[in-house]
Design an enzyme around this catalytic site. Structure first.
Site, PDB file in Angstrom:
ATOM      1  CG  ASP A   1      30.462  24.222 -23.884  1.00 59.04           C
ATOM      2  OD1 ASP A   1      30.847  25.392 -23.985  1.00 59.04           O
ATOM      3  OD2 ASP A   1      31.217  23.241 -23.953  1.00 59.04           O
TER       4      ASP A   1
ATOM      5  CB  CYS B   1       0.775   1.331   4.308  1.00 55.88           C
ATOM      6  SG  CYS B   1      -0.966   0.866   4.406  1.00 55.88           S
TER       7      CYS B   1
ATOM      8  CB  CYS C   1      -0.904  -0.020   1.230  1.00 52.33           C
ATOM      9  SG  CYS C   1      -1.711   1.532   1.604  1.00 52.33           S
TER      10      CYS C   1
ATOM     11  CG  ASP D   1      30.836  23.504 -19.620  1.00 54.40           C
ATOM     12  OD1 ASP D   1      31.018  24.718 -19.840  1.00 54.40           O
ATOM     13  OD2 ASP D   1      30.949  22.632 -20.492  1.00 54.40           O
TER      14      ASP D   1
ATOM     15  CG  ASP E   1      31.797  18.608 -23.066  1.00 54.62           C
ATOM     16  OD1 ASP E   1      31.894  19.858 -23.002  1.00 54.62           O
ATOM     17  OD2 ASP E   1      32.496  17.910 -23.823  1.00 54.62           O
TER      18      ASP E   1
END
Length: 791
Positions: free
Chosen positions: A493, A101, A98, A690, A686
């Site tokens: 980028d 629950c 559940c 960055d 990348d």
């Protein structure tokens, strides 16, 4: 500065979901004694604080934040907890059926003094706990769990990842219990349902025995639920589905609606069974899509093949991968050649050729030849485990809508129960029709179970996370997915994101009387003495055409201008215009390149031409940018390269705005300007440089081929490093958000409609059962639609 002598720190405000609340927090924190400077950025969820005594202020700041938004947690940035690392442990939650629950168990565990935080994810059946000490903690947590939901078992997870415990439970001791419990439930439903149908619908039982048969059927169908409800009442848990169904059906008996009491319990049990199976099936579908971990690998020992467990393989081991096998671990091909299907990891449908020296990642499928690979990463560090961990960790990160629904469910059930009491009493006092209004009140009790609401949202986001993994897109949480669907701008980028990040010869422009082949051969021969990337690209281009290259006898490098190379008595110049001017070369007819780098070439006193070298645009970049625009997003590109170069790349792929010649710190400034102009910003990069702008963006995304720092700082990782993954991620996020809201609105609408119909005398308890288990089942089915969405 007034805070020059104060200690400056940055804190992360976890679970902060309201910009207005952030402003209120900032105002109150500034008023605290000892605070010189305080600023909260809602976009980055960061609090920047200058104060003399941070340790004394932290509890006060936490109290302020919690009083305004209860789920917010203030964490020092350098101590930000990460899942499954440091002082966090993971537990498997067995026999939990559940969702509501599960939310109660999580709430109860978080109230324990020994626990700093507990996150229970119903979709993966995992509990992540952060505590200062784990001595005897499992026993204490089990005791608390038993008070909330008897039968739920907490088991500490083993060292290696394990998903969807029910799928493995049945093979273990606890699983035998689960299987027997399921079998017992089916027997109860089948026998109780048979007695009910024979008695009520087929009319095969004499009328005098109807009531006895119905009571017998009710005991078979509802006995367990009534007993559970009584146990929970003793523990103080009143408003759960067992209690509500017990009161509703016993109340129906009290007003002599025996048939409906048994029928409602029967259909409730049937609906509950199918709901649980649907949840388990959907969970299994998602996990099957991402759990590509190998059980065993074929280890080569000399000429013999030895089958060993995958976790026992070490870096440097040689593995044999036959045609049709999945690549078990990340490695390098040392022998053989084959076509490899990368679609399970990257979503790319076209197989790629792999041979000697090529890197190969786990999870892909070897489709043709036999390969021998050298292991580069053990199982715990391989791609398949990274994907698996990412999905699990993401599922544990709850978005704002999930946290809202969990809070709402706590209010919803008591509210509906109170409405049921009022419905039973007030109209009856006015009209005297006690039986009619009591029946209506009983339908309210059946409707008041919040399971459909609590289940619908996390399962939708979990399905979205699973769908992303099929395309090589790793979302680091529901929060990231929720933020992604609201972005207005995508900033990329240039190098390594929009372009491939490697130089290649774009054009060979020979002067009159000189062939292109001769120009390329002469230049490449001269450039063999250089290690510069531009020189390497020219040499590679010549070799690809099988041109014969000569080795220079001597050379001189002139800084900022180029090379002077000698082949015997022949002098060859390779460089820029300054070099040719220095040696008095007439290069009339030369036209400067619009973009890219260029090498001007002369032999002795004659101008031979120019070679243009450029970073190549990724094949899917133009298509991806077009797709982003169709999604109504503004596109921009940041780069440290020259403006002319950047504008040429942007024009080639159709990017709207360009910011060139930027230093890393400039990127964050420009990002904020775009945010102020358009709205929420996603940044895709990348490189190591960055990382700051990735962290500062509303959503940071990193290419899987990029630096570890960028991947760590990002909210989303594109494992295939393709630009088309950006619009795919946005599409998945938007579809997931839409499905989550569809589930919430549908569940609430059905419940409200049936409650209104009940008040007007048109809805029965049968309809109320549909509003509970039927709606839950439909929400589950709606949630897994995203797994089959074509992007």
């Amino acid at each position: 500065m007034p805070d020059a002598d104060k200690l400056k720190r940055v804190y992360i405000l976890q679970n902060l979901g309201c910009a207005n609340c952030a402003a209120k927090m900032e105002y109150k924190i500034k008023e605290l004694p000892g605070v010189t400077y305080a600023n909260i950025s809602f976009a980055t969820k960061q609090l920047r604080l200058s104060a003399a005594d941070h340790e004394a202020l932290l509890p006060l700041i936490q109290e302020i934040c919690t009083s305004i938004e209860s789920d917010v947690k203030v964490v020092p940035r350098d101590k930000k907890p990460t899942l499954d690392k440091g002082n966090t442990r993971t537990y498997l939650v067995q026999n939990l059926d559940c969702a509501n629950c599960g939310a109660k168990i999580e709430r109860a565990l978080n109230e324990m003094a020994e626990i700093d935080s507990a996150v229970l994810t119903f979709t993966t059946k995992k509990l992540r706990v952060t505590a200062k000490s784990y001595d005897n903690l499992l026993a204490k947590m089990q005791a608390v769990t038993d008070k909330v939901e008897e039968g739920v078992v907490l088991v500490e997870a083993a060292g290696k990842p394990a998903l969807a415990p029910e799928l493995e439970e049945r093979q273990k001791a606890g699983g035998i219990f689960a299987a027997l419990s399921e079998k017992q439930s089916l027997i109860e439903i089948f026998l109780g349902g048979a007695v009910f149908i024979v008695t009520e619908w087929l009319g095969l039982i004499p009328a005098a025995y109807h009531m006895y048969c119905l009571i017998f059927a009710y005991i078979l169908l509802g006995g367990r639920i009534v007993l559970t409800a009584l146990k929970n009442i003793v523990k103080g848990n009143v408003f759960d589905e067992n209690f509500l169904m017990t009161v509703a059906t016993l109340g129906a008996f009290a007003i002599k609606a025996w048939e409906e009491a048994v029928g409602v319990m029967f259909f409730y049990r049937v609906g509950e069974y199918f709901e649980q199976r649907a949840v388990e099936r959907s969970r299994g579908q998602i996990m099957d899509a991402v759990d590509m971990r190998p059980e065993v690998v074929n280890l080569l020992v000399g000429e013999e093949v030895k089958v060993i467990p995958a976790e026992d393989a070490h870096v440097g081991d040689i593995l044999l991968v036959r045609a049709g096998d999945r690549i078990p671990l990340d490695g390098v091909v040392i022998e053989g050649e084959s076509l490899v299907d990368t679609s399970p990891v990257t979503g790319e449908p076209v197989p790629v050729k792999r041979g000697y020296g090529d890197e190969i990642i786990s999870g892909c499928v070897n489709t043709s030849g036999m390969l021998k690979i050298r292991v580069e990463k053990v199982l715990a560090e391989s791609m398949v485990t990274r994907i698996l961990d990412s999905v699990e960790n993401a599922a544990a990160s709850k978005p704002a809508i999930d946290r809202f629904i969990t809070r709402f469910a706590r209010i919803y059930t008591p509210f509906v129960v109170a409405a049921a009491v009022l419905t039973a009493v007030v109209p009856s006092l006015v009209t005297g029709e006690w039986e009619k209004w009591l029946y209506t009140a009983l339908t309210f009790l059946v409707i008041s179970c919040p399971c459909a609401l609590v289940l619908s949202v996390p399962l939708a986001f979990f399905s979205g996370i699973g769908a992303g993994s099929k395309y090589g897109i790793l979302f680091k949480g529901g929060v990231a997915m929720e933020a992604l669907k609201n972005i207005a701008v995508v900033v990329m980028d240039k190098t390594g994101t929009v372009t491939k990040g490697n130089f290649a010869v774009q054009a060979v422009n020979a002067a009159q009387g000189v062939s292109e082949e001769k120009l390329l051969q002469l230049t490449a021969s001269a450039e063999t003495v250089s290690t510069h990337p531009i020189a390497a690209s020219i040499v590679a281009a010549a070799k690809s055409q099988n041109l014969e290259l000569l080795r220079p006898d001597s050379f001189e490098e002139i800084a900022g201008e180029g090379l002077v190379v000698f082949f015997g008595q022949h002098r060859v110049l390779c460089g820029n215009a300054k070099l040719l001017v220095r040696y008095g070369i007439d290069f009339t007819g030369y036209v400067a390149a619009v973009s890219g780098s260029e090498v001007l070439v002369a032999e002795n006193e004659k101008y031979f031409g120019q070679i243009i070298i450029n970073d190549t645009v990724k094949d899917d970049a133009k298509e991806a940018v077009s797709a982003l625009k169709k999604q109504g997003l503004v596109t921009a590109m940041f780069t440290g390269d020259a403006k002319r170069e950047a504008e040429a790349v942007a024009a080639a792929v159709g990017i709207d705005e360009v910011r060139a010649q930027l230093l890393p710190q400039d990127k964050l400034t420009e990002l904020n300007l775009l945010r102020n102009k358009y709205g929420a910003v996603m940044f895709v990069g990348d490189g190591i440089n960055d990382a700051p702008v990735l962290a500062g963006a509303d959503v940071g995304a990193a290419m899987g081929s990029g630096a570890d720092a960028a991947i760590e700082a990002a909210d989303v990782v594109f494992m295939n490093s393709e630009v088309k993954a950006v619009p795919q991620a946005v599409a998945i996020a938007k579809a997931t958000g839409a499905i989550a809201w569809q589930n919430v609105i549908f569940a609430l609408a059905v419940k409200v409609i049936i409650m209104a119909a009940g008040l007007m005398g048109y809805a029965s308890m049968w309809a109320a059962v549909f509003a509970d288990t039927g709606v839950s089942l439909l929400c589950v089915l709606n949630s897994i639609r995203i797994l089959y969405k074509k992007l």
